[in-house]
Design a protein around this motif. Structure first.
Motif, PDB file in Angstrom:
ATOM      1  N   THR A 106       0.828  -1.188   0.069  1.00 47.26           N
ATOM      2  CA  THR A 106       0.004  -0.037   0.035  1.00 47.26           C
ATOM      3  C   THR A 106       0.923   1.275  -0.136  1.00 47.26           C
ATOM      4  N   ASN A 107       0.239   2.275  -0.461  1.00 50.38           N
ATOM      5  CA  ASN A 107       0.898   3.648  -0.430  1.00 50.38           C
ATOM      6  C   ASN A 107      -0.225   4.598  -0.275  1.00 50.38           C
ATOM      7  N   TYR A 108       0.222   5.667   0.618  1.00 51.41           N
ATOM      8  CA  TYR A 108      -0.911   6.557   0.891  1.00 51.41           C
ATOM      9  C   TYR A 108      -0.109   8.106   0.792  1.00 51.41           C
ATOM     10  N   ARG A 109      -1.086   9.105   0.682  1.00 50.84           N
ATOM     11  CA  ARG A 109      -0.416  10.527   0.609  1.00 50.84           C
ATOM     12  C   ARG A 109      -0.498  10.688   2.046  1.00 50.84           C
ATOM     13  N   ASP A 110       0.614  11.646   2.401  1.00 48.41           N
ATOM     14  CA  ASP A 110       0.825  12.024   3.829  1.00 48.41           C
ATOM     15  C   ASP A 110      -0.273  12.337   4.749  1.00 48.41           C
ATOM     16  N   SER A 111      -1.153  13.130   4.120  1.00 50.89           N
ATOM     17  CA  SER A 111      -2.284  13.867   4.856  1.00 50.89           C
ATOM     18  C   SER A 111      -3.378  12.862   5.315  1.00 50.89           C
ATOM     19  N   VAL A 112      -3.271  11.578   4.656  1.00 53.15           N
ATOM     20  CA  VAL A 112      -4.365  10.643   5.325  1.00 53.15           C
ATOM     21  C   VAL A 112      -3.715   9.287   6.016  1.00 53.15           C
ATOM     22  N   LYS A 113      -2.363   9.189   6.161  1.00 50.70           N
ATOM     23  CA  LYS A 113      -1.836   8.314   6.844  1.00 50.70           C
ATOM     24  C   LYS A 113      -2.196   8.026   8.079  1.00 50.70           C
ATOM     25  N   VAL A 133     -11.975  -2.914  -4.490  1.00 53.20           N
ATOM     26  CA  VAL A 133     -11.001  -2.264  -3.621  1.00 53.20           C
ATOM     27  C   VAL A 133     -11.859  -1.487  -2.682  1.00 53.20           C
ATOM     28  N   PHE A 134     -11.388  -1.435  -1.504  1.00 56.16           N
ATOM     29  CA  PHE A 134     -12.147  -0.563  -0.269  1.00 56.16           C
ATOM     30  C   PHE A 134     -11.186   0.576   0.146  1.00 56.16           C
ATOM     31  N   LEU A 135     -12.103   1.661   0.542  1.00 58.27           N
ATOM     32  CA  LEU A 135     -11.233   2.762   1.371  1.00 58.27           C
ATOM     33  C   LEU A 135     -11.843   2.973   2.700  1.00 58.27           C
ATOM     34  N   GLN A 136     -11.279   2.798   3.642  1.00 57.72           N
ATOM     35  CA  GLN A 136     -12.038   2.994   5.048  1.00 57.72           C
ATOM     36  C   GLN A 136     -11.314   4.124   5.560  1.00 57.72           C
ATOM     37  N   MET A 137     -12.090   5.162   5.615  1.00 55.15           N
ATOM     38  CA  MET A 137     -11.776   6.520   5.917  1.00 55.15           C
ATOM     39  C   MET A 137     -12.310   6.764   7.259  1.00 55.15           C
ATOM     40  N   GLU A 182     -10.490  19.184   5.296  1.00 55.73           N
ATOM     41  CA  GLU A 182      -9.793  19.088   4.013  1.00 55.73           C
ATOM     42  C   GLU A 182     -10.195  17.887   3.242  1.00 55.73           C
ATOM     43  N   ASP A 183     -10.873  16.798   3.775  1.00 59.22           N
ATOM     44  CA  ASP A 183     -11.092  15.652   3.023  1.00 59.22           C
ATOM     45  C   ASP A 183     -12.176  15.660   1.992  1.00 59.22           C
ATOM     46  N   PRO A 184     -13.167  16.609   1.910  1.00 59.75           N
ATOM     47  CA  PRO A 184     -14.418  16.537   0.988  1.00 59.75           C
ATOM     48  C   PRO A 184     -13.760  16.497  -0.282  1.00 59.75           C
ATOM     49  N   ALA A 185     -14.237  15.817  -1.136  1.00 63.84           N
ATOM     50  CA  ALA A 185     -14.001  15.860  -2.617  1.00 63.84           C
ATOM     51  C   ALA A 185     -15.037  14.656  -3.358  1.00 63.84           C
TER      52      ALA A 185
END
Length: 121
Positions: free
Chosen positions: A57-64, A78-82, A88-91
């Motif tokens: 896996t690889n993540y951008r720093d702001s979501v690590k 594929v899943f993304l558990q947030m 700043e996460d809305p998109a």
């Protein structure tokens, strides 16, 4: 062709959690990397997290430490558990897959239609 269908977006309060899912279907021979990108209004699309077929896996720093990507290779999903969502996460979150179809000898990028994530303060 490969179709990607996302689900799981929506409205959540700051500090809350959401789980995004993306299922790939079509004439799939194999899928290499899968990932999630996001694009906020007026900003370029950015990589949020990616995962290889071997589960690296690889993540951008702001979501690590807050987001976790996973996949089910048997279901081409594929899943993304947030978690701990921030203002700043809305998109619009887009699923991406690097896949090869049964009729081709090369891999190409495929994109989902996007799912909106909104965070209220």
């Amino acid at each position: 062709q490969v179709q990607l269908v996302e689900s799981g977006g929506g409205l959540v309060q700051a500090g809350g959690s959401l789980r995004l899912s993306c299922a790939a279907s079509g004439s799939i021979f194999s899928i290499n990397n899968m990932g999630w990108y996001r694009q906020a209004p007026g900003k370029p699309r950015e990589l949020v997290a990616s995962i290889t077929s071997g589960d690296s896996t690889n993540y951008r720093d702001s979501v690590k430490g807050r987001f976790a990507i996973s996949r089910d290779n048997a279901k081409n999903t594929v899943f993304l558990q947030m978690s701990s969502l921030k203002p700043e996460d809305p998109a619009v979150y887009y699923c991406n897959a690097v896949a090869r179809t049964t009729g081709e000898s090369f891999y190409r990028h495929y994109w989902g239609q996007g799912t909106q994530v909104t965070v209220s303060s």
